[in-house]
Write a protein that holds these residues in place. Structure first.
Motif, PDB file in Angstrom:
ATOM      1  N   MET A 198       0.846  -1.195   0.000  1.00  0.00           N
ATOM      2  CA  MET A 198       0.000   0.000   0.000  1.00  0.00           C
ATOM      3  C   MET A 198       0.882   1.246   0.000  1.00  0.00           C
ATOM      4  O   MET A 198       1.821   1.348   0.778  1.00  0.00           O
ATOM      5  CB  MET A 198      -0.922   0.011   1.221  1.00  0.00           C
ATOM      6  N   ALA A 199       0.574   2.189  -0.872  1.00  0.00           N
ATOM      7  CA  ALA A 199       1.351   3.419  -0.952  1.00  0.00           C
ATOM      8  C   ALA A 199       1.106   4.276   0.283  1.00  0.00           C
ATOM      9  O   ALA A 199      -0.001   4.320   0.815  1.00  0.00           O
ATOM     10  CB  ALA A 199       0.951   4.201  -2.209  1.00  0.00           C
ATOM     11  N   PRO A 200       2.137   4.979   0.764  1.00  0.00           N
ATOM     12  CA  PRO A 200       1.962   5.841   1.929  1.00  0.00           C
ATOM     13  C   PRO A 200       1.092   7.045   1.601  1.00  0.00           C
ATOM     14  O   PRO A 200       1.020   7.474   0.444  1.00  0.00           O
ATOM     15  CB  PRO A 200       3.392   6.273   2.248  1.00  0.00           C
ATOM     16  N   LYS A 201       0.441   7.586   2.628  1.00  0.00           N
ATOM     17  CA  LYS A 201      -0.384   8.768   2.404  1.00  0.00           C
ATOM     18  C   LYS A 201       0.469   9.959   1.995  1.00  0.00           C
ATOM     19  O   LYS A 201       0.048  10.799   1.214  1.00  0.00           O
ATOM     20  CB  LYS A 201      -1.165   9.092   3.681  1.00  0.00           C
ATOM     21  N   GLN A 202       1.655  10.047   2.554  1.00  0.00           N
ATOM     22  CA  GLN A 202       2.585  11.122   2.192  1.00  0.00           C
ATOM     23  C   GLN A 202       3.981  10.545   2.062  1.00  0.00           C
ATOM     24  O   GLN A 202       4.521   9.975   3.001  1.00  0.00           O
ATOM     25  CB  GLN A 202       2.565  12.235   3.247  1.00  0.00           C
ATOM     26  N   LEU A 203       4.551  10.672   0.888  1.00  0.00           N
ATOM     27  CA  LEU A 203       5.879  10.136   0.635  1.00  0.00           C
ATOM     28  C   LEU A 203       6.909  10.898   1.466  1.00  0.00           C
ATOM     29  O   LEU A 203       6.946  12.126   1.459  1.00  0.00           O
ATOM     30  CB  LEU A 203       6.210  10.256  -0.853  1.00  0.00           C
ATOM     31  N   HIS A 204       7.746  10.156   2.194  1.00  0.00           N
ATOM     32  CA  HIS A 204       8.783  10.760   3.022  1.00  0.00           C
ATOM     33  C   HIS A 204      10.135  10.527   2.354  1.00  0.00           C
ATOM     34  O   HIS A 204      10.557   9.385   2.180  1.00  0.00           O
ATOM     35  CB  HIS A 204       8.767  10.137   4.427  1.00  0.00           C
ATOM     36  N   VAL A 205      10.792  11.626   1.978  1.00  0.00           N
ATOM     37  CA  VAL A 205      12.079  11.567   1.292  1.00  0.00           C
ATOM     38  C   VAL A 205      13.168  12.106   2.213  1.00  0.00           C
ATOM     39  O   VAL A 205      13.031  13.193   2.775  1.00  0.00           O
ATOM     40  CB  VAL A 205      12.055  12.396  -0.008  1.00  0.00           C
ATOM     41  N   ALA A 206      14.248  11.353   2.373  1.00  0.00           N
ATOM     42  CA  ALA A 206      15.425  11.828   3.096  1.00  0.00           C
ATOM     43  C   ALA A 206      16.504  12.177   2.081  1.00  0.00           C
ATOM     44  O   ALA A 206      16.736  11.419   1.130  1.00  0.00           O
ATOM     45  CB  ALA A 206      15.936  10.771   4.065  1.00  0.00           C
ATOM     46  N   ILE A 207      17.154  13.332   2.265  1.00  0.00           N
ATOM     47  CA  ILE A 207      18.214  13.762   1.355  1.00  0.00           C
ATOM     48  C   ILE A 207      19.474  14.011   2.160  1.00  0.00           C
ATOM     49  O   ILE A 207      19.464  14.799   3.108  1.00  0.00           O
ATOM     50  CB  ILE A 207      17.831  15.048   0.583  1.00  0.00           C
ATOM     51  N   VAL A 208      20.558  13.351   1.786  1.00  0.00           N
ATOM     52  CA  VAL A 208      21.835  13.520   2.473  1.00  0.00           C
ATOM     53  C   VAL A 208      22.669  14.552   1.721  1.00  0.00           C
ATOM     54  O   VAL A 208      22.878  14.432   0.510  1.00  0.00           O
ATOM     55  CB  VAL A 208      22.601  12.187   2.559  1.00  0.00           C
ATOM     56  N   ALA A 209      23.138  15.566   2.460  1.00  0.00           N
ATOM     57  CA  ALA A 209      23.930  16.640   1.856  1.00  0.00           C
ATOM     58  C   ALA A 209      25.323  16.661   2.450  1.00  0.00           C
ATOM     59  O   ALA A 209      25.489  16.706   3.668  1.00  0.00           O
ATOM     60  CB  ALA A 209      23.254  17.988   2.079  1.00  0.00           C
ATOM     61  N   SER A 210      26.334  16.639   1.598  1.00  0.00           N
ATOM     62  CA  SER A 210      27.711  16.750   2.058  1.00  0.00           C
ATOM     63  C   SER A 210      28.019  18.201   2.420  1.00  0.00           C
ATOM     64  O   SER A 210      27.272  19.106   2.059  1.00  0.00           O
ATOM     65  CB  SER A 210      28.670  16.254   0.975  1.00  0.00           C
ATOM     66  N   PRO A 211      29.115  18.446   3.162  1.00  0.00           N
ATOM     67  CA  PRO A 211      29.424  19.804   3.623  1.00  0.00           C
ATOM     68  C   PRO A 211      29.693  20.771   2.477  1.00  0.00           C
ATOM     69  O   PRO A 211      30.092  20.381   1.388  1.00  0.00           O
ATOM     70  CB  PRO A 211      30.691  19.609   4.467  1.00  0.00           C
ATOM     71  N   GLY A 212      29.490  22.032   2.757  1.00  0.00           N
ATOM     72  CA  GLY A 212      29.767  23.074   1.771  1.00  0.00           C
ATOM     73  C   GLY A 212      28.496  23.656   1.210  1.00  0.00           C
ATOM     74  O   GLY A 212      27.557  22.934   0.863  1.00  0.00           O
ATOM     75  N   ILE A 213      28.460  24.965   1.095  1.00  0.00           N
ATOM     76  CA  ILE A 213      27.245  25.636   0.647  1.00  0.00           C
ATOM     77  C   ILE A 213      26.909  25.287  -0.800  1.00  0.00           C
ATOM     78  O   ILE A 213      25.746  25.269  -1.199  1.00  0.00           O
ATOM     79  CB  ILE A 213      27.398  27.166   0.825  1.00  0.00           C
ATOM     80  N   GLY A 214      27.938  24.950  -1.598  1.00  0.00           N
ATOM     81  CA  GLY A 214      27.699  24.587  -2.993  1.00  0.00           C
ATOM     82  C   GLY A 214      26.896  23.316  -3.148  1.00  0.00           C
ATOM     83  O   GLY A 214      26.185  23.137  -4.139  1.00  0.00           O
ATOM     84  N   HIS A 215      27.002  22.402  -2.182  1.00  0.00           N
ATOM     85  CA  HIS A 215      26.224  21.164  -2.214  1.00  0.00           C
ATOM     86  C   HIS A 215      24.930  21.320  -1.420  1.00  0.00           C
ATOM     87  O   HIS A 215      23.870  20.829  -1.820  1.00  0.00           O
ATOM     88  CB  HIS A 215      27.035  20.003  -1.623  1.00  0.00           C
ATOM     89  N   LEU A 216      25.027  22.009  -0.277  1.00  0.00           N
ATOM     90  CA  LEU A 216      23.883  22.115   0.623  1.00  0.00           C
ATOM     91  C   LEU A 216      22.756  22.957   0.045  1.00  0.00           C
ATOM     92  O   LEU A 216      21.581  22.587   0.166  1.00  0.00           O
ATOM     93  CB  LEU A 216      24.335  22.696   1.967  1.00  0.00           C
TER      94      LEU A 216
END
Length: 478
Positions: free
Chosen positions: A1-19
């Protein structure tokens, strides 16, 4: 069964250019697509105040959840002189236990994990959770194609890339001149090259790639990633989603700072904005030539000045002294420069509100290091550029801007190879502000701006692509 609201986790490496692009992507998924998003931001001991301000801004003004994760101490693992790519990748690998603990301690586990290309090793957590994993490439599709194809080139090319006479052929894409290869490819006997190749292989193991570009900007490279038989096999026939342009939006404000107040007093389309990004520095000699070139051009300018580093044409990432000293910029600009240019120029130490500057009607052009974030901010502001690449994939970006999109001029010789003289600086600045070439580039970049706005609008190509990404995620977790 699909979730009511999809929960996405995003991993960001250090530095403002990536974040920054990670936060902006997360915010778009929340506000435009009603997803729940948690950003896991890895923070180092020398993380700049600008990064903390950025995190505070997003957690205060959006419904995005942000978890700050202290980076692992790698001082006993990596040599102090190791290059940025090596340090970042090792740091992210050693921080995996802390990232894992944060994810497992959430009130509900994410349904999908996205990681930037320096955070690929966090995908082991996705495999433990049994959830799909996606790579977020914060650069262009052309860079993505070169990146993914690098392990193949490694087996084909003999010697150093920069010593080659012929351009590197990327199936279905515009070829890459040897001098334009990304920094980790410059020295094949350096440990960073091996780290880079491992990254390239890891990216192709994801369930798909999200790229910070849009269909009309890079149709050839996107078509190659999706349809060229050779390149498609390299990326393991995984889907490619365009999610760009993801760039910091211009938000008009009643509160004005010194820079904007100064720009308000200048004629329309008369100012050149000069900035080398959050981490770029230039040599003392190059700083002098740039300084005198701006003065010789007799054009108005706003220059974000950071401490110089090295000699000659040396440029670097996060080198040089502290950004502010007792004398500010006066400490490393020639005596008398500020006094002589007081009526036409403004020197700003370390940082300036870039989106606000680029969207100001008095700004005619942007002398930029061609980082992809700055490139997209300039395009989405309708501002042509002087391309001055320093590191990473910026030479690739500069070539695209100058030769393919024709929205930038650039020095005759790469600034990383030779100091750009004051006469050439003056000529490029004058050409951009007053010349016919500058006017032609302005027309072209305004068309790209319109295309970018269409791409992220409802039913635009990037909006539809994100919808397809969400649909594909749901199909994998049902």
């Amino acid at each position: 069964m699909a979730p009511k609201q999809l929960h996405v986790a995003i991993v960001a490496s250090p530095g403002i250019g990536h974040l920054l692009p990670v936060l902006l992507l997360g915010n778009r998924l929340v506000t435009h697509h009603n997803l729940r998003v948690t950003v896991l931001s890895v923070i180092t001991t020398d993380t700049s105040s600008a990064v903390y301000d950025l995190l505070t801004s997003f957690t205060t003004n959006t419904t995005l959840s942000v978890i700050r994760i202290p980076a692992a101490n790698i001082s006993s693992i990596v040599h102090p002189d190791a290059k940025v790519v090596t340090r970042l990748c090792v740091m992210m690998r050693e921080t995996i236990p802390a990232i894992r603990e944060s994810i497992w301690s959430m009130d509900s586990h994410p349904h999908v994990l996205i990681a930037d290309i320096f955070s690929n090793e966090s995908w082991v957590i996705a495999e433990e959770l049994g959830i799909p994993k996606y790579a977020f490439v914060t650069g262009s599709a052309w860079f993505t194609a070169l990146f993914a194809y690098s392990p193949v080139l490694d087996k084909q090319v003999v010697g150093q890339y920069v010593d080659l006479d012929e351009a590197l052929e990327i199936p279905g894409c515009k070829s890459v001149r040897p001098e334009d290869v990304v920094d980790p490819m410059l020295y094949r006997d350096d440990e960073t090259y091996g780290v880079y190749l491992a990254q390239a292989i890891d990216v192709t193991l994801a369930d798909g790639m999200l790229i910070n570009t849009w269909e009309d900007l890079e149709p050839q490279s996107l078509d190659a990633l999706r349809n060229n038989p050779i390149l498609r096999s390299v990326v393991k026939h995984k889907p490619v989603y365009t999610v760009g342009p993801i760039s910091k939006p211009y938000e008009p404000t009643v509160l004005k700072n010194e820079v904007i107040e100064w720009l308000d007093k200048q004629p329309k389309r008369s100012v050149i904005y000069v900035s080398f990004g959050s981490g770029g520095t230039i040599s003392v000699e190059q700083m002098n030539e740039l300084m005198f070139g701006l003065e010789m051009s007799r054009q108005r300018f706003v220059w974000v000045v950071r401490p110089p580093s090295g000699k000659g044409s040396d440029s670097s990432f996060f080198k040089g002294g502290q950004p502010s000293g007792p004398d500010g910029p006066c400490g490393y600009l020639s005596e008398g420069f500020l006094a002589r240019t007081v009526k036409v120029g403004l020197v700003v130490p370390s940082w300036a509100p870039q989106p606000e500057i680029l969207n100001h009607p008095s700004v005619a052009g942007f002398l930029t290091h061609c980082g992809w974030n700055s490139t997209l901010e300039s395009i989405t502001s309708g501002v042509p550029m002087i391309a001055w690449p320093l590191y990473a994939e910026q030479k690739l970006n500069a070539t695209m801007l100058a030769e393919e999109l024709k929205v930038a001029v650039r020095p005759e010789v790469l600034p990383t190879k030779k100091v750009v003289g004051r006469e050439e600086v003056a000529r490029m600045v004058t050409d951009l502000v007053e010349g016919e070439n500058g006017k032609a580039m302005k027309v072209k970049v305004m068309r790209l701006k319109e295309d970018a706005e269409k791409a992220i609008s409802e039913n635009g190509s990037s909006y539809i692509s994100i919808c397809k990404f969400i649909e594909d995620c749901l199909s994998q977790i049902q």
